[in-house]
Write a protein that holds these residues in place. Sequence first.
Motif, PDB file in Angstrom:
ATOM      1  N   LYS A 159      60.998 -34.923 -60.249  1.00  0.00           N
ATOM      2  CA  LYS A 159      61.783 -34.363 -61.363  1.00  0.00           C
ATOM      3  C   LYS A 159      62.992 -33.555 -60.875  1.00  0.00           C
ATOM      4  CE  LYS A 159      59.022 -35.640 -64.857  1.00  0.00           C
ATOM      5  NZ  LYS A 159      59.018 -37.081 -64.603  1.00  0.00           N
ATOM      6  N   HIS A 160      63.551 -33.909 -59.726  1.00  0.00           N
ATOM      7  CA  HIS A 160      64.804 -33.272 -59.332  1.00  0.00           C
ATOM      8  C   HIS A 160      65.911 -33.779 -60.257  1.00  0.00           C
ATOM      9  CE1 HIS A 160      63.706 -32.064 -54.936  1.00  0.00           C
ATOM     10  NE2 HIS A 160      62.757 -31.790 -55.789  1.00  0.00           N
ATOM     11  N   PRO A 161      66.847 -32.901 -60.680  1.00  0.00           N
ATOM     12  CA  PRO A 161      67.896 -33.365 -61.596  1.00  0.00           C
ATOM     13  C   PRO A 161      68.902 -34.282 -60.920  1.00  0.00           C
ATOM     14  CG  PRO A 161      68.222 -31.058 -61.014  1.00  0.00           C
ATOM     15  CD  PRO A 161      66.919 -31.466 -60.416  1.00  0.00           C
ATOM     16  N   VAL A 162      69.023 -34.165 -59.615  1.00  0.00           N
ATOM     17  CA  VAL A 162      69.947 -35.025 -58.868  1.00  0.00           C
ATOM     18  C   VAL A 162      69.316 -35.277 -57.494  1.00  0.00           C
ATOM     19  CG1 VAL A 162      71.300 -32.994 -58.176  1.00  0.00           C
ATOM     20  CG2 VAL A 162      72.330 -35.224 -58.003  1.00  0.00           C
ATOM     21  N   GLY A 163      69.485 -36.493 -56.965  1.00  0.00           N
ATOM     22  CA  GLY A 163      68.871 -36.836 -55.681  1.00  0.00           C
ATOM     23  C   GLY A 163      69.579 -36.148 -54.518  1.00  0.00           C
ATOM     24  N   PRO A 164      68.910 -36.025 -53.360  1.00  0.00           N
ATOM     25  CA  PRO A 164      69.492 -35.290 -52.221  1.00  0.00           C
ATOM     26  C   PRO A 164      70.740 -35.958 -51.645  1.00  0.00           C
ATOM     27  CG  PRO A 164      67.416 -36.358 -51.605  1.00  0.00           C
ATOM     28  CD  PRO A 164      67.539 -36.486 -53.085  1.00  0.00           C
ATOM     29  N   LEU A 165      70.851 -37.295 -51.743  1.00  0.00           N
ATOM     30  CA  LEU A 165      72.041 -37.958 -51.196  1.00  0.00           C
ATOM     31  C   LEU A 165      73.217 -37.851 -52.175  1.00  0.00           C
ATOM     32  CD1 LEU A 165      70.204 -41.017 -49.625  1.00  0.00           C
ATOM     33  CD2 LEU A 165      71.212 -39.072 -48.407  1.00  0.00           C
ATOM     34  N   GLU A 166      72.943 -38.031 -53.457  1.00  0.00           N
ATOM     35  CA  GLU A 166      74.026 -37.841 -54.430  1.00  0.00           C
ATOM     36  C   GLU A 166      74.512 -36.390 -54.403  1.00  0.00           C
ATOM     37  OE1 GLU A 166      73.772 -39.547 -58.379  1.00  0.00           O
ATOM     38  OE2 GLU A 166      75.038 -37.931 -59.165  1.00  0.00           O
ATOM     39  N   LEU A 167      73.584 -35.457 -54.255  1.00  0.00           N
ATOM     40  CA  LEU A 167      73.985 -34.045 -54.194  1.00  0.00           C
ATOM     41  C   LEU A 167      74.888 -33.801 -52.982  1.00  0.00           C
ATOM     42  CD1 LEU A 167      73.731 -31.252 -55.480  1.00  0.00           C
ATOM     43  CD2 LEU A 167      71.783 -30.817 -53.997  1.00  0.00           C
ATOM     44  N   THR A 168      74.561 -34.449 -51.871  1.00  0.00           N
ATOM     45  CA  THR A 168      75.402 -34.304 -50.670  1.00  0.00           C
ATOM     46  C   THR A 168      76.796 -34.867 -50.944  1.00  0.00           C
ATOM     47  OG1 THR A 168      73.426 -34.447 -49.300  1.00  0.00           O
ATOM     48  CG2 THR A 168      75.529 -34.821 -48.196  1.00  0.00           C
ATOM     49  N   ASP A 169      76.871 -35.999 -51.649  1.00  0.00           N
ATOM     50  CA  ASP A 169      78.170 -36.555 -52.050  1.00  0.00           C
ATOM     51  C   ASP A 169      78.940 -35.569 -52.928  1.00  0.00           C
ATOM     52  OD1 ASP A 169      77.954 -38.936 -50.712  1.00  0.00           O
ATOM     53  OD2 ASP A 169      78.014 -40.212 -52.503  1.00  0.00           O
ATOM     54  N   ARG A 170      78.231 -34.916 -53.858  1.00  0.00           N
ATOM     55  CA  ARG A 170      78.902 -34.001 -54.800  1.00  0.00           C
ATOM     56  C   ARG A 170      79.399 -32.744 -54.094  1.00  0.00           C
ATOM     57  NH1 ARG A 170      78.367 -34.797 -60.219  1.00  0.00           N
ATOM     58  NH2 ARG A 170      77.164 -36.623 -60.815  1.00  0.00           N
ATOM     59  N   VAL A 171      78.563 -32.190 -53.219  1.00  0.00           N
ATOM     60  CA  VAL A 171      78.962 -30.971 -52.491  1.00  0.00           C
ATOM     61  C   VAL A 171      80.079 -31.295 -51.502  1.00  0.00           C
ATOM     62  CG1 VAL A 171      78.144 -29.245 -50.816  1.00  0.00           C
ATOM     63  CG2 VAL A 171      76.692 -29.892 -52.739  1.00  0.00           C
ATOM     64  N   GLY A 172      80.026 -32.461 -50.916  1.00  0.00           N
ATOM     65  CA  GLY A 172      80.981 -32.842 -49.866  1.00  0.00           C
ATOM     66  C   GLY A 172      80.231 -32.947 -48.537  1.00  0.00           C
ATOM     67  N   LEU A 173      80.333 -34.136 -47.879  1.00  0.00           N
ATOM     68  CA  LEU A 173      79.628 -34.319 -46.605  1.00  0.00           C
ATOM     69  C   LEU A 173      80.182 -33.366 -45.549  1.00  0.00           C
ATOM     70  CD1 LEU A 173      78.872 -36.956 -48.194  1.00  0.00           C
ATOM     71  CD2 LEU A 173      78.807 -38.108 -45.977  1.00  0.00           C
ATOM     72  N   ASP A 174      81.498 -33.095 -45.633  1.00  0.00           N
ATOM     73  CA  ASP A 174      82.114 -32.162 -44.678  1.00  0.00           C
ATOM     74  C   ASP A 174      81.546 -30.757 -44.822  1.00  0.00           C
ATOM     75  OD1 ASP A 174      83.253 -32.165 -47.243  1.00  0.00           O
ATOM     76  OD2 ASP A 174      85.194 -31.461 -46.532  1.00  0.00           O
ATOM     77  N   VAL A 175      81.353 -30.332 -46.096  1.00  0.00           N
ATOM     78  CA  VAL A 175      80.807 -28.990 -46.350  1.00  0.00           C
ATOM     79  C   VAL A 175      79.377 -28.905 -45.814  1.00  0.00           C
ATOM     80  CG1 VAL A 175      80.141 -27.369 -48.179  1.00  0.00           C
ATOM     81  CG2 VAL A 175      82.292 -28.649 -48.354  1.00  0.00           C
ATOM     82  N   ARG A 176      78.592 -29.949 -46.109  1.00  0.00           N
ATOM     83  CA  ARG A 176      77.191 -29.926 -45.665  1.00  0.00           C
ATOM     84  C   ARG A 176      77.083 -30.013 -44.139  1.00  0.00           C
ATOM     85  NH1 ARG A 176      72.358 -31.632 -49.589  1.00  0.00           N
ATOM     86  NH2 ARG A 176      72.325 -29.507 -50.331  1.00  0.00           N
TER      87      ARG A 176
END
Length: 297
Positions: free
Chosen positions: A231-248
């Motif tokens: 029940k996560h609202p967004v998956g961990p890979l999509e979240l990484t895309d949203r935050v920015g791979l450079d930021v992560r």
Amino acid sequence: VGKVDDEVDPATSRRAVVVGGGTMGAGIAQVLLGAGAEVVLVEASPEAAATARDRVVGAVQRAAASGRPNAPLVEILHRFTAQGDFSFDGPVDLVIEAVPEHIPLKKDVLVRAVAACPGALLATNTSSLSIDKLAGELVDPSILIGLHFFNPVPASSLIEIVIGARTGPETIVRAREWTRRMDKESIEVRDSPGFATSRLGLALGLEAIRMLESGVASASDIDRGMLLGYKHPVGPLELTDRVGLDVRLAIAQHLESELGPRFSPPRLLADLVAAGHIGRKSGRGFFEWDDEGRRCG
Ligand SMILES: NC(=O)c1ccc[n+]([C@@H]2O[C@H](COP(=O)([O-])OP(=O)(O)OC[C@H]3O[C@@H](n4cnc5c(N)ncnc54)[C@H](O)[C@@H]3O)[C@@H](O)[C@H]2O)c1
């Protein structure tokens, strides 16, 4: 983290200063206005203040159009000003800095805020920097605390309260009270690398990338596993895309240096960043994104 009796002085001023009116500062100002505070937004220049003012007013107008909060627009905006310097008439109860994630800049802003707002609770919205380090130049470091908001601020229910080694008990009480006034839930975390949320969120994101790298499942199926199974609202890979791979990647490198090799960035993450595929803002990361920032593949 020790608990302290929550005593609130009813005579406390409701005047708040937000320093930095970008993505986070504008959202914080909007939420403070919704909480009934008088809000002064301080930007780097009068021009930047005008831009930030438009950003906040636009957001408040859109929210008011859908009935949030239930107060006349003119009354809300009457409590809001934006300016390019630290000059205030009368007492200020809360200062929140939301300037870019750069230690010398934040330290300078905090020192100037203390001089301009004596007696105010001093908060930083840093997402990764040490509260103890940021308090380094303050005469009284007990007044500084972390109030880590989440993006988008009006829609997020959480504030991570980050307590430095020298943060005082009265500061904690005042931070809790402001959190309640803003109608947010809080968790309390000792100052430590990545606090609680960035550290745990990143651990999940990095493991998802390692699983993709070793062919355990597709990016889409790894994310769907967390959406449907946990029940996560967004998956961990999509979240990484949203935050920015450079930021992560930068946060992973920081946590690796502080906490050890379990935060070592996966090769795939470094390779995608090197290729310019840094997620939603570049149109491609683990998924494809269109010009409007919607996922399209
Ligand atoms: N973006 C996020 O998702 C997010 C989430 C949680 C925390 N944070 C943290 O919030 C802080 C701000 O991030 P952001 O994304 O809003 O950045 P941003 O770049 O959108 O906004 C920063 C603002 O600070 C202003 N500024 C720069 N120097 C200033 C000065 N000397 N005085 C006054 N204003 C100044 C800039 O003009 C800009 O408007 C950072 O510490 C970041 O780590 C960001």
